[in-house]
Design an enzyme around this catalytic site. Sequence first.
Site, PDB file in Angstrom:
ATOM      1  N   LYS A   1       0.826  -1.208   0.000  1.00 53.64           N
ATOM      2  CA  LYS A   1       0.000   0.000   0.000  1.00 53.64           C
ATOM      3  C   LYS A   1       0.867   1.269   0.000  1.00 53.64           C
ATOM      4  O   LYS A   1       2.083   1.208   0.235  1.00 53.64           O
ATOM      5  CB  LYS A   1      -0.948  -0.048   1.207  1.00 53.64           C
ATOM      6  CG  LYS A   1      -1.970  -1.205   1.120  1.00 53.64           C
ATOM      7  CD  LYS A   1      -2.993  -1.148   2.274  1.00 53.64           C
ATOM      8  CE  LYS A   1      -3.995  -2.286   2.183  1.00 53.64           C
ATOM      9  NZ  LYS A   1      -5.063  -2.184   3.224  1.00 53.64           N
TER      10      LYS A   1
ATOM     11  N   TYR B   1     -12.183  -2.559  -3.999  1.00 57.59           N
ATOM     12  CA  TYR B   1     -12.736  -2.782  -2.655  1.00 57.59           C
ATOM     13  C   TYR B   1     -14.272  -2.704  -2.648  1.00 57.59           C
ATOM     14  O   TYR B   1     -14.860  -2.377  -1.604  1.00 57.59           O
ATOM     15  CB  TYR B   1     -12.148  -1.770  -1.668  1.00 57.59           C
ATOM     16  CG  TYR B   1     -10.776  -2.146  -1.123  1.00 57.59           C
ATOM     17  CD1 TYR B   1     -10.591  -3.309  -0.363  1.00 57.59           C
ATOM     18  CD2 TYR B   1      -9.662  -1.343  -1.340  1.00 57.59           C
ATOM     19  CE1 TYR B   1      -9.348  -3.657   0.151  1.00 57.59           C
ATOM     20  CE2 TYR B   1      -8.405  -1.681  -0.818  1.00 57.59           C
ATOM     21  CZ  TYR B   1      -8.264  -2.837  -0.073  1.00 57.59           C
ATOM     22  OH  TYR B   1      -7.032  -3.174   0.453  1.00 57.59           O
TER      23      TYR B   1
ATOM     24  N   ASN C   1      -1.996   0.363   6.648  1.00 57.39           N
ATOM     25  CA  ASN C   1      -1.572  -0.935   7.197  1.00 57.39           C
ATOM     26  C   ASN C   1      -0.712  -1.769   6.238  1.00 57.39           C
ATOM     27  O   ASN C   1      -0.709  -2.987   6.286  1.00 57.39           O
ATOM     28  CB  ASN C   1      -2.757  -1.709   7.762  1.00 57.39           C
ATOM     29  CG  ASN C   1      -3.762  -2.120   6.706  1.00 57.39           C
ATOM     30  OD1 ASN C   1      -3.620  -1.791   5.546  1.00 57.39           O
ATOM     31  ND2 ASN C   1      -4.773  -2.855   7.121  1.00 57.39           N
TER      32      ASN C   1
ATOM     33  N   HIS D   1      -2.097  -5.388   1.380  1.00 55.18           N
ATOM     34  CA  HIS D   1      -3.358  -6.101   1.158  1.00 55.18           C
ATOM     35  C   HIS D   1      -3.022  -7.518   0.730  1.00 55.18           C
ATOM     36  O   HIS D   1      -2.036  -7.734   0.017  1.00 55.18           O
ATOM     37  CB  HIS D   1      -4.176  -5.443   0.035  1.00 55.18           C
ATOM     38  CG  HIS D   1      -5.238  -6.358  -0.519  1.00 55.18           C
ATOM     39  ND1 HIS D   1      -6.456  -6.509   0.090  1.00 55.18           N
ATOM     40  CD2 HIS D   1      -5.221  -7.229  -1.564  1.00 55.18           C
ATOM     41  CE1 HIS D   1      -7.160  -7.421  -0.585  1.00 55.18           C
ATOM     42  NE2 HIS D   1      -6.429  -7.869  -1.590  1.00 55.18           N
TER      43      HIS D   1
ATOM     44  N   GLU E   1      -9.346 -11.026  -7.893  1.00 60.33           N
ATOM     45  CA  GLU E   1      -8.442  -9.880  -7.690  1.00 60.33           C
ATOM     46  C   GLU E   1      -7.247  -9.930  -8.646  1.00 60.33           C
ATOM     47  O   GLU E   1      -6.806  -8.887  -9.139  1.00 60.33           O
ATOM     48  CB  GLU E   1      -7.972  -9.857  -6.234  1.00 60.33           C
ATOM     49  CG  GLU E   1      -9.119  -9.538  -5.274  1.00 60.33           C
ATOM     50  CD  GLU E   1      -8.689  -9.500  -3.819  1.00 60.33           C
ATOM     51  OE1 GLU E   1      -7.509  -9.769  -3.508  1.00 60.33           O
ATOM     52  OE2 GLU E   1      -9.544  -9.198  -2.974  1.00 60.33           O
TER      53      GLU E   1
HETATM   54  P1  RTP Z   1      -7.014  -5.954   3.072  1.00 57.30           P
HETATM   55  O1  RTP Z   1      -8.324  -6.313   2.397  1.00 57.30           O
HETATM   56  O2  RTP Z   1      -6.553  -4.552   2.731  1.00 57.30           O
HETATM   57  O3  RTP Z   1      -5.982  -6.993   2.835  1.00 57.30           O
HETATM   58  O4  RTP Z   1      -7.216  -5.951   4.654  1.00 57.30           O
HETATM   59  P2  RTP Z   1      -7.963  -7.026   5.545  1.00 57.30           P
HETATM   60  O5  RTP Z   1      -8.476  -8.145   4.679  1.00 57.30           O
HETATM   61  O6  RTP Z   1      -7.056  -7.377   6.662  1.00 57.30           O
HETATM   62  O7  RTP Z   1      -9.171  -6.178   6.120  1.00 57.30           O
HETATM   63  P3  RTP Z   1     -10.623  -5.904   5.447  1.00 57.30           P
HETATM   64  O8  RTP Z   1     -11.652  -6.241   6.463  1.00 57.30           O
HETATM   65  O9  RTP Z   1     -10.728  -6.542   4.091  1.00 57.30           O
HETATM   66  O10 RTP Z   1     -10.621  -4.327   5.281  1.00 57.30           O
HETATM   67  C1  RTP Z   1      -9.993  -3.695   4.189  1.00 57.30           C
HETATM   68  C2  RTP Z   1      -9.194  -2.508   4.691  1.00 57.30           C
HETATM   69  O11 RTP Z   1     -10.095  -1.538   5.203  1.00 57.30           O
HETATM   70  C3  RTP Z   1      -9.518  -0.895   6.323  1.00 57.30           C
HETATM   71  N1  RTP Z   1     -10.355  -1.081   7.502  1.00 57.30           N
HETATM   72  N2  RTP Z   1     -10.606  -0.140   8.341  1.00 57.30           N
HETATM   73  N3  RTP Z   1     -11.587   1.374  10.536  1.00 57.30           N
HETATM   74  C4  RTP Z   1     -11.885   0.084  10.438  1.00 57.30           C
HETATM   75  O12 RTP Z   1     -12.560  -0.494  11.258  1.00 57.30           O
HETATM   76  C5  RTP Z   1     -11.382  -0.652   9.298  1.00 57.30           C
HETATM   77  N4  RTP Z   1     -11.613  -1.920   9.050  1.00 57.30           N
HETATM   78  C6  RTP Z   1     -10.967  -2.196   7.889  1.00 57.30           C
HETATM   79  C7  RTP Z   1      -8.168  -1.518   6.568  1.00 57.30           C
HETATM   80  O13 RTP Z   1      -7.187  -0.671   5.995  1.00 57.30           O
HETATM   81  C8  RTP Z   1      -8.254  -2.819   5.827  1.00 57.30           C
HETATM   82  O14 RTP Z   1      -6.980  -3.236   5.387  1.00 57.30           O
HETATM   83 MG    MG Z   2      -9.621  -7.829   2.966  1.00 62.93          MG
END
Ligand code: RTP
Ligand code: MG
Length: 141
Positions: A11, A51, A114, A117, A128
């Site tokens: 990212k 997303y 973070n 991804h 994806e």
């Molecule tokens: P990613 O898709 O980016 O790999 O991350 P992830 O699976 O660990 O998390 P996901 O639930 O898919 O969420 C995508 C991205 O959204 C942001 N996020 N913010 N403020 C919040 O509660 C929150 N929750 C998710 C994070 O940057 C996350 O990577």
């Molecule tokens: Mg995710």
Amino acid sequence: MAVERTLSIIKPDAVAKNVVGQIYARFEAAGLKVVAAKMKHLSRAEAEGFYAVHRERPFFKDLVDFMVSGPVMIQVLEGESAVLKNRELMGATDPKKADKGTIRADFADSIDANAVHGSDSAENAAIEVAYFFPSSEVYSR
Ligand code: RTP
Ligand code: MG
């Protein structure tokens, strides 16, 4: 175990910190091969489309704002259980909760910024990978 592919994005925060090579080294040490890669500054439409599953979530606008804030490094990783292996290397979404030694624990600053991804299932990985790479640009090895 099956050989899989997964989509990884380094990212904007991690690209800006100049840790692309350190993150690639972790993929390689875990036996994941980079079989496609490109650097790209995503448009809003590209980030929103990528997303789209999160469109109704309260954090969607912040997520898209962040993903278009600078260039990202996008790669396809291939290897045994690549989807799960990459998720383990990444660590928890919130870096404060990520295990020591994971990419997010070591390089991420916040739940928004973070660092990486990774696809969360083989099914989503296929979608994806196809979102960013035509099959002619994925070099299976
Ligand atoms: P990613 O898709 O980016 O790999 O991350 P992830 O699976 O660990 O998390 P996901 O639930 O898919 O969420 C995508 C991205 O959204 C942001 N996020 N913010 N403020 C919040 O509660 C929150 N929750 C998710 C994070 O940057 C996350 O990577
Ligand atoms: Mg995710």
